[in-house]
Write a protein that holds these residues in place. Structure first.
Motif, PDB file in Angstrom:
ATOM      1  N   UNK A 130       0.846  -1.185   0.000  1.00  0.00           N
ATOM      2  CA  UNK A 130       0.000   0.000   0.000  1.00  0.00           C
ATOM      3  C   UNK A 130       0.885   1.240   0.000  1.00  0.00           C
ATOM      4  N   UNK A 131       0.535   2.204  -0.836  1.00  0.00           N
ATOM      5  CA  UNK A 131       1.207   3.512  -0.845  1.00  0.00           C
ATOM      6  C   UNK A 131       0.220   4.529  -0.283  1.00  0.00           C
ATOM      7  N   UNK A 132       0.684   5.368   0.618  1.00  0.00           N
ATOM      8  CA  UNK A 132      -0.232   6.257   1.336  1.00  0.00           C
ATOM      9  C   UNK A 132       0.460   7.536   1.750  1.00  0.00           C
ATOM     10  N   UNK A 133      -0.338   8.557   1.989  1.00  0.00           N
ATOM     11  CA  UNK A 133       0.169   9.836   2.499  1.00  0.00           C
ATOM     12  C   UNK A 133      -0.231   9.991   3.953  1.00  0.00           C
ATOM     13  N   UNK A 134       0.752  10.310   4.780  1.00  0.00           N
ATOM     14  CA  UNK A 134       0.515  10.605   6.193  1.00  0.00           C
ATOM     15  C   UNK A 134       0.676  12.100   6.427  1.00  0.00           C
ATOM     16  N   UNK A 135      -0.223  12.672   7.207  1.00  0.00           N
ATOM     17  CA  UNK A 135      -0.111  14.072   7.615  1.00  0.00           C
ATOM     18  C   UNK A 135      -0.200  14.129   9.126  1.00  0.00           C
ATOM     19  N   UNK A 136       0.767  14.784   9.736  1.00  0.00           N
ATOM     20  CA  UNK A 136       0.812  14.864  11.187  1.00  0.00           C
ATOM     21  C   UNK A 136       0.010  16.056  11.690  1.00  0.00           C
ATOM     22  N   UNK A 137      -0.294  16.035  12.962  1.00  0.00           N
ATOM     23  CA  UNK A 137      -0.858  17.225  13.588  1.00  0.00           C
ATOM     24  C   UNK A 137       0.195  18.323  13.571  1.00  0.00           C
ATOM     25  N   UNK A 138      -0.204  19.584  13.490  1.00  0.00           N
ATOM     26  CA  UNK A 138       0.779  20.676  13.469  1.00  0.00           C
ATOM     27  C   UNK A 138       1.714  20.620  14.673  1.00  0.00           C
ATOM     28  N   UNK A 139       2.999  20.919  14.417  1.00  0.00           N
ATOM     29  CA  UNK A 139       3.973  20.927  15.502  1.00  0.00           C
ATOM     30  C   UNK A 139       3.935  22.259  16.242  1.00  0.00           C
ATOM     31  N   UNK A 140       4.921  22.491  17.112  1.00  0.00           N
ATOM     32  CA  UNK A 140       4.926  23.703  17.930  1.00  0.00           C
ATOM     33  C   UNK A 140       5.074  24.973  17.095  1.00  0.00           C
ATOM     34  N   UNK A 141       5.535  24.816  15.838  1.00  0.00           N
ATOM     35  CA  UNK A 141       5.671  25.967  14.945  1.00  0.00           C
ATOM     36  C   UNK A 141       4.500  26.086  13.973  1.00  0.00           C
ATOM     37  N   UNK A 142       3.484  25.233  14.169  1.00  0.00           N
ATOM     38  CA  UNK A 142       2.318  25.291  13.312  1.00  0.00           C
ATOM     39  C   UNK A 142       2.481  24.573  11.982  1.00  0.00           C
ATOM     40  N   UNK A 143       3.550  23.795  11.824  1.00  0.00           N
ATOM     41  CA  UNK A 143       3.802  23.077  10.572  1.00  0.00           C
ATOM     42  C   UNK A 143       3.204  21.679  10.657  1.00  0.00           C
ATOM     43  N   UNK A 144       2.398  21.324   9.666  1.00  0.00           N
ATOM     44  CA  UNK A 144       1.812  19.984   9.588  1.00  0.00           C
ATOM     45  C   UNK A 144       2.634  19.171   8.582  1.00  0.00           C
ATOM     46  N   UNK A 145       3.566  18.380   9.066  1.00  0.00           N
ATOM     47  CA  UNK A 145       4.447  17.610   8.193  1.00  0.00           C
ATOM     48  C   UNK A 145       3.655  16.514   7.478  1.00  0.00           C
ATOM     49  N   UNK A 146       3.993  16.292   6.213  1.00  0.00           N
ATOM     50  CA  UNK A 146       3.282  15.302   5.418  1.00  0.00           C
ATOM     51  C   UNK A 146       4.245  14.632   4.452  1.00  0.00           C
ATOM     52  N   UNK A 147       4.050  13.344   4.210  1.00  0.00           N
ATOM     53  CA  UNK A 147       4.922  12.621   3.283  1.00  0.00           C
ATOM     54  C   UNK A 147       4.218  11.366   2.781  1.00  0.00           C
ATOM     55  N   UNK A 148       4.767  10.791   1.711  1.00  0.00           N
ATOM     56  CA  UNK A 148       4.237   9.563   1.137  1.00  0.00           C
ATOM     57  C   UNK A 148       5.154   8.405   1.495  1.00  0.00           C
ATOM     58  N   UNK A 149       4.559   7.313   1.949  1.00  0.00           N
ATOM     59  CA  UNK A 149       5.301   6.096   2.279  1.00  0.00           C
ATOM     60  C   UNK A 149       4.706   4.910   1.526  1.00  0.00           C
ATOM     61  N   UNK A 150       5.506   3.856   1.445  1.00  0.00           N
ATOM     62  CA  UNK A 150       5.029   2.599   0.860  1.00  0.00           C
ATOM     63  C   UNK A 150       5.328   1.474   1.836  1.00  0.00           C
ATOM     64  N   UNK A 151       4.371   0.571   1.978  1.00  0.00           N
ATOM     65  CA  UNK A 151       4.438  -0.444   3.028  1.00  0.00           C
ATOM     66  C   UNK A 151       4.000  -1.792   2.461  1.00  0.00           C
ATOM     67  N   UNK A 152       4.811  -2.820   2.699  1.00  0.00           N
ATOM     68  CA  UNK A 152       4.498  -4.162   2.217  1.00  0.00           C
ATOM     69  C   UNK A 152       4.472  -5.127   3.393  1.00  0.00           C
ATOM     70  N   UNK A 153       3.329  -5.801   3.568  1.00  0.00           N
ATOM     71  CA  UNK A 153       3.192  -6.760   4.657  1.00  0.00           C
ATOM     72  C   UNK A 153       3.498  -8.169   4.155  1.00  0.00           C
ATOM     73  N   UNK A 154       4.041  -8.992   5.036  1.00  0.00           N
ATOM     74  CA  UNK A 154       4.287 -10.404   4.752  1.00  0.00           C
ATOM     75  C   UNK A 154       3.557 -11.210   5.821  1.00  0.00           C
ATOM     76  N   UNK A 155       2.296 -11.561   5.581  1.00  0.00           N
ATOM     77  CA  UNK A 155       1.510 -12.252   6.606  1.00  0.00           C
ATOM     78  C   UNK A 155       2.122 -13.570   7.047  1.00  0.00           C
ATOM     79  N   UNK A 156       2.826 -14.262   6.154  1.00  0.00           N
ATOM     80  CA  UNK A 156       3.390 -15.560   6.508  1.00  0.00           C
ATOM     81  C   UNK A 156       4.465 -15.440   7.575  1.00  0.00           C
ATOM     82  N   UNK A 157       5.327 -14.452   7.443  1.00  0.00           N
ATOM     83  CA  UNK A 157       6.419 -14.278   8.406  1.00  0.00           C
ATOM     84  C   UNK A 157       6.081 -13.279   9.499  1.00  0.00           C
ATOM     85  N   UNK A 158       4.926 -12.625   9.373  1.00  0.00           N
ATOM     86  CA  UNK A 158       4.514 -11.589  10.332  1.00  0.00           C
ATOM     87  C   UNK A 158       5.566 -10.482  10.410  1.00  0.00           C
ATOM     88  N   UNK A 159       5.958  -9.998   9.230  1.00  0.00           N
ATOM     89  CA  UNK A 159       6.892  -8.894   9.138  1.00  0.00           C
ATOM     90  C   UNK A 159       6.371  -7.878   8.126  1.00  0.00           C
TER      91      UNK A 159
END
Length: 236
Positions: A130-159
């Motif tokens: 799955x490829x997805x965008x995460x956006x954080x709550x604003x930090x102490x400077x009012x900046x809401x950091x955001x980025x795209x990540x990709x994640x691959x699950x391996x159910x057989x090995x639980x990793x």
């Protein structure tokens, strides 16, 4: 102040420029904030500096180094010469493995699991990746950091293997999740390997400390929420 070989790194860079690149030491001393170009360093001088730095610290100087001052070059070398960042944190969750796996890998609902994320947008999903965008709550400077990540699950090995696609202040960020069953429940382990860009507001050591501190907070939150869901028979 970064010190190597018994002296400040800025001094070492200055000595290299004087010995190998024809820098006027007095001119450099009079204008410590001047760029290398302003100090008269041409492309050949910068190539020589790059060669010496690469040999001594195994660090590559960027082509635009002529626009940097000597202290800025020293800071760049210090950051890139650091060992890469590495963290490993884990927690035992008193719940069955299938439930822990299901909840923690339901990326679309991570805003219900983590306290730091304000929004999750699924961009693409194919099989176990799955490829997805995460956006954080604003930090102490009012900046809401955001980025795209990709994640691959391996159910057989639980990793799970993940990496940032949009790296932001990181040169790279790779994450490995492991799930192992223990008598008290499921141990969930997060391993993160990364390096910061020279322009990042913190170096590898500083980000290592931040990630360690935040991981412990988030793992404790996840443990509490999953155990509560298990006790209440609510898998969501």
């Amino acid at each position: 102040m970064t010190v190597t070989h018994g002296q400040p790194l800025t001094t070492e860079i200055t000595d290299i420029l004087v010995a190998h690149c024809g820098l006027d030491a007095d001119a450099a001393a009079r204008a410590p904030a001047a760029s290398l170009e302003e100090l008269g360093m041409d492309s050949l001088a910068l190539l020589e500096l790059s060669a010496v730095v690469a040999d001594r610290w195994r660090v590559q100087i960027p082509e635009q180094a002529g626009q940097l001052s000597i202290p800025a070059v020293a800071d760049l070398v210090a950051r890139r010469a650091q060992p890469p960042g590495h963290t490993e944190n884990s927690i035992v969750i008193a719940a069955p493995l299938p439930l822990v796996w299901e909840i923690t890998n339901d990326v679309a609902h991570w805003t219900d699991l983590f306290t730091e994320y304000a929004a999750v947008e699924i961009l693409h999903q194919e099989g176990d990746t799955v490829r997805f965008r995460l956006t954080m709550h604003p930090d102490e400077n009012g900046i809401a950091w955001s980025w795209v990540s990709e994640r691959t699950t391996d159910p057989a090995s639980r990793q799970v293997r993940a990496h940032r696609v949009e790296t932001g202040p990181f040169e790279y960020m790779r994450i490995h999740w492991r799930y192992t069953e223990e008598p008290e429940g499921v141990r969930m382990t997060w391993v993160q390997d990364f390096a910061m860009k020279p322009t990042a507001p913190v170096d590898n050591a500083g980000m290592t400390a931040r990630i360690n501190a935040n991981s412990r907070v988030q793992l404790a939150v996840i443990k509490e929420r999953i155990e509560r869901a298990y006790a209440g028979g609510d898998d969501e």
